[in-house]
Design a protein around this motif. Structure first.
Motif, PDB file in Angstrom:
ATOM      1  N   THR A 177      -3.182   3.920  -3.040  1.00  0.00           N
ATOM      2  CA  THR A 177      -2.733   2.709  -3.723  1.00  0.00           C
ATOM      3  C   THR A 177      -3.460   2.479  -5.039  1.00  0.00           C
ATOM      4  OG1 THR A 177      -2.348   1.742  -1.536  1.00  0.00           O
ATOM      5  CG2 THR A 177      -2.293   0.257  -3.428  1.00  0.00           C
TER       6      THR A 177
ATOM      7  N   SER B 209       0.848  -1.189   0.000  1.00  0.00           N
ATOM      8  CA  SER B 209       0.000   0.000   0.000  1.00  0.00           C
ATOM      9  C   SER B 209       0.881   1.237   0.000  1.00  0.00           C
ATOM     10  CB  SER B 209      -0.913   0.033   1.240  1.00  0.00           C
ATOM     11  OG  SER B 209      -1.905  -0.964   1.156  1.00  0.00           O
TER      12      SER B 209
ATOM     13  N   SER C 260       4.277  -1.577   3.017  1.00  0.00           N
ATOM     14  CA  SER C 260       3.616  -0.311   2.682  1.00  0.00           C
ATOM     15  C   SER C 260       4.609   0.843   2.702  1.00  0.00           C
ATOM     16  CB  SER C 260       2.476  -0.026   3.673  1.00  0.00           C
ATOM     17  OG  SER C 260       1.470  -1.008   3.575  1.00  0.00           O
TER      18      SER C 260
END
Length: 225
Positions: free
Chosen positions: A34, A25, A132
């Motif tokens: 995203t 993400s 992420s």
């Protein structure tokens, strides 16, 4: 309400990161972008459209079609660069190197987020637990790492896998006399994997239980159950 939505999304990110290594993400200004931004990769770095990310971060982005130079400016900071070159220039004659060279993808000049970190002081945090990237999103990142779900995911990510634990137990025996190991209980909620240690009995033709052992997921220590 917005914080609750972000919190739910990040909790899902933690769970997803455990189930698939491909999960990733990206957060910009504490917003999950995203699904709304096109990215590519180069030399292990994620690349973003320079205009998209620059304008999100309050920068002005200019393209000079004559010399094909891209200029990114914010307040009194100005940086020039060219596709295919890792060199970045300021307006005082100094040059800097990017972590990887910008490149043109489908008509978009793509740059690593680290360009904005190194040249404009923007916070860029890569989180290995959730796979992420947090760009100018320290508040969201700090909130995430303080959740119980994240702490549990981080702990499990650093632990031995079942196969690694099995190898530790094998290594406790002579290489010429390896036992047959059968998982007894994965012990997902504990700090141990539990194994039956079985040896073949030539006389009876059956495997005989030689004992129950446990392997510490955190330290790799082998001990009798």
């Amino acid at each position: 309400m917005k914080k609750k939505i972000i919190g739910l999304a990040l909790t899902i990110a933690v769970v997803s990161a455990l189930s698939t290594a491909a999960y990733a993400s990206t957060y910009v200004n504490n917003e999950d972008v995203t699904s709304s931004v096109f990215t590519s990769s180069s030399n292990g770095y994620t690349l973003f459209p320079v205009r998209y990310l620059g304008e999100k971060l309050g920068c002005d982005v200019y393209w000079n079609p004559d010399d094909k130079c891209i200029t990114v400016s914010k307040d009194d900071i100005h940086r020039d660069f060219y596709n295919g070159s890792a060199a970045v220039y300021d307006w005082e004659g100094n040059s800097y190197n990017l972590v990887t060279a910008p490149k043109l993808v489908d008509g978009n000049t793509m740059v690593p987020a680290e360009f904005y970190r190194d040249q404009f002081g923007i916070s860029v945090i890569w989180d290995d637990v959730t796979s992420s990237l947090f760009i100018n999103s320290e508040n969201t990142y700090n909130w995430l790492v303080d959740t119980a779900e994240y702490k549990d995911a981080k702990k499990r990510k650093s632990q031995l896998t079942q196969d690694q634990a099995r190898d530790r137990l094998y290594n406790a025996y002579d290489s010429t006399d390896q036992p047959y190991l059968k998982i007894n209980d994965e012990g997902e909620s504990s700090d141990y994997y539990y194994f039956f240690v079985l040896r073949y009995n030539d006389f009876t033709g059956y495997y005989v239980n030689w004992g129950d052992y446990k392997v510490n997921k955190n330290t790799g220590a082998v001990s009798k159950k």
